[in-house]
Write a protein that holds these residues in place. Structure first.
Motif, PDB file in Angstrom:
ATOM      1  N   SER A 137      -4.126  13.105   1.157  1.00 53.06           N
ATOM      2  CA  SER A 137      -3.381  14.283   0.718  1.00 53.06           C
ATOM      3  C   SER A 137      -3.956  15.602   1.235  1.00 53.06           C
TER       4      SER A 137
ATOM      5  N   LEU B  28      -2.494   9.496  -9.041  1.00 57.43           N
ATOM      6  CA  LEU B  28      -3.058   8.367  -8.305  1.00 57.43           C
ATOM      7  C   LEU B  28      -2.990   7.093  -9.136  1.00 57.43           C
TER       8      LEU B  28
ATOM      9  N   LEU C 276       0.586   5.647  -9.175  1.00 57.77           N
ATOM     10  CA  LEU C 276       0.950   5.074  -7.888  1.00 57.77           C
ATOM     11  C   LEU C 276       0.215   3.765  -7.627  1.00 57.77           C
ATOM     12  N   ALA C 277      -1.023   3.670  -8.101  1.00 53.56           N
ATOM     13  CA  ALA C 277      -1.784   2.437  -7.918  1.00 53.56           C
ATOM     14  C   ALA C 277      -1.190   1.287  -8.719  1.00 53.56           C
TER      15      ALA C 277
ATOM     16  N   GLU D  67       2.083   0.953  -8.917  1.00 54.58           N
ATOM     17  CA  GLU D  67       3.290   0.592  -8.164  1.00 54.58           C
ATOM     18  C   GLU D  67       2.987  -0.378  -7.036  1.00 54.58           C
TER      19      GLU D  67
ATOM     20  N   VAL E 135      -3.552   2.400  -3.317  1.00 56.46           N
ATOM     21  CA  VAL E 135      -3.075   3.698  -2.862  1.00 56.46           C
ATOM     22  C   VAL E 135      -4.138   4.284  -1.937  1.00 56.46           C
TER      23      VAL E 135
ATOM     24  N   CYS F 150      -7.979   2.846  -5.208  1.00 59.26           N
ATOM     25  CA  CYS F 150      -7.646   3.998  -4.370  1.00 59.26           C
ATOM     26  C   CYS F 150      -8.694   4.121  -3.272  1.00 59.26           C
TER      27      CYS F 150
ATOM     28  N   ILE G  88      -0.520   8.410   0.649  1.00 55.52           N
ATOM     29  CA  ILE G  88      -0.111   9.753   0.258  1.00 55.52           C
ATOM     30  C   ILE G  88      -0.413  10.712   1.398  1.00 55.52           C
TER      31      ILE G  88
ATOM     32  N   ALA H 180       3.396  13.266  -4.921  1.00 55.65           N
ATOM     33  CA  ALA H 180       2.503  12.326  -5.602  1.00 55.65           C
ATOM     34  C   ALA H 180       1.879  13.054  -6.785  1.00 55.65           C
TER      35      ALA H 180
ATOM     36  N   ASN I 127      -5.311   7.793  -0.342  1.00 57.36           N
ATOM     37  CA  ASN I 127      -5.145   9.217  -0.593  1.00 57.36           C
ATOM     38  C   ASN I 127      -5.478  10.036   0.652  1.00 57.36           C
TER      39      ASN I 127
ATOM     40  N   VAL J  69       0.848  -1.188   0.000  1.00 48.56           N
ATOM     41  CA  VAL J  69       0.000   0.000   0.000  1.00 48.56           C
ATOM     42  C   VAL J  69       0.881   1.235   0.000  1.00 48.56           C
ATOM     43  N   ILE J  70       0.536   2.209  -0.839  1.00 47.88           N
ATOM     44  CA  ILE J  70       1.159   3.519  -0.795  1.00 47.88           C
ATOM     45  C   ILE J  70       0.171   4.485  -0.165  1.00 47.88           C
TER      46      ILE J  70
END
Length: 316
Positions: A169, A155, A158-159, A161, A165, A287, A8, A152, A167, A5-6
């Motif tokens: 932010s 979205l 990043l999703a 990667e 993700v 996301c 932000i 970032a 968010n 999971v990323i």
């Protein structure tokens, strides 16, 4: 779907989410253009109380969860959280919040500052953000999470990667999503040496552009404040600062002569309602949005983090 999971955002919302996910077994990376000390969260007064956040029913549930977790952290070394007694002027609160806060009661006349006709007395968590944000970073690292200093930009990208993700932010969601419903609510405050203030005091109409709050922290007393919708400036206004001190000195006269330590301005990330939901992005990635917490980010962070985990698990 992978377990990666990323997240932000490295404010209190992002870091709390990251900790919750990492401790649940996810592999978490936090991306942030700014260090935690440079986020809006670092300017927060830190009182655990729902303020300027909708929808009300969900916000109260998230706030109750925040009260529970922060109360458990209170007094532990390095968390920046302690329990503190104080007065919320002229407050009406939802039944669920009243039930969750032990000892919450109507203030007696002798407990109210001059000119304040009614209020509520409560003992709630008060969070020193200069200690709490580093605590969350340490806790994240202990759970295997990492923080990367980079912006970032997409979205969707990043999703790709990671498995998902999240968010968090804040005000940045206005451009990142993009979501034009996100807007700043500017808050200015003054930090002064503590002349002996032991209890917190807040008089905050959720619709007014000025507030009065006195929050004793280990580094000084936080005096506030303002809540100016649509204002983007982060430069302190000397006239506004003078008015803040004058309002707070009506509650504690000694504050009028207290030495000023700092002036700060933060931009609360407001929205007509918090956006906390899962979305499939155009490229197929997942996301979970978690932004728009207005003036209650510290209060609702843990409750929202639980909901983010639930949404991710449901999509797995």
């Amino acid at each position: 779907m992978t377990n990666d999971v990323i997240v932000i955002g490295a404010g209190v919302t992002g870091l709390t989410c990251a900790v919750r996910l990492a401790e649940a077994g996810r592999t978490v990376r936090v991306l942030s253009r700014d260090p935690a000390a440079g986020t809006t969260s670092s300017v927060a007064g830190g009182l655990c109380w729902p303020y300027r956040i909708l929808p009300e029913a969900a916000a109260v549930q998230w706030s109750v969860r925040g009260y529970e977790v922060l109360s458990e952290l209170a007094g532990a070394d390095g968390t920046g959280v302690r329990m503190a007694t104080g007065t919320m002027a002229a407050a009406t609160v939802p039944d669920r919040w009243r039930e969750a806060v032990p000892g919450l009661r109507a203030a007696r006349p002798e407990e109210l500052p001059a000119g304040i006709p009614e209020g509520l007395r409560a003992r709630t968590p008060l969070v020193a953000m200069d200690a709490h944000l580093p605590y969350l970073e340490r806790r994240l690292a202990a759970a295997g999470g990492t923080v990367e200093r980079r912006p970032a930009d997409s979205l969707d990208a990043l999703a790709q990667e990671a498995g998902a993700v999240v968010n968090c932010s804040g005000l940045g969601a206005r451009e990142l999503v993009p979501d034009p419903e996100v807007r700043p609510v500017q808050g200015q405050l003054v930090i002064v040496e503590n002349p002996g203030v032991e209890e917190w005091f807040v008089d905050a109409d959720g619709h007014a552009d000025t507030t009065t709050y006195v929050l004793p922290q280990p580094y000084g007393v936080v005096l506030g404040g303002t809540a100016v919708e649509g204002a983007w400036s982060t430069t302190p206004d000397p006239a506004v600062a003078e008015a803040i001190v004058a309002r707070c000195a009506r509650v504690h006269p000694a504050l009028a002569e207290a030495r000023v330590l700092a002036h700060r301005v933060g931009l609360r990330p407001a929205r007509p309602a918090v956006r906390l939901e899962a979305e499939r992005l155009p490229g197929g990635g997942l996301c979970v949005h978690n932004y728009g917490h207005g003036g209650a980010g510290v209060t609702v962070a843990w409750g929202c983090a639980d909901e983010v985990l639930r949404l991710l698990d449901a999509a797995s």
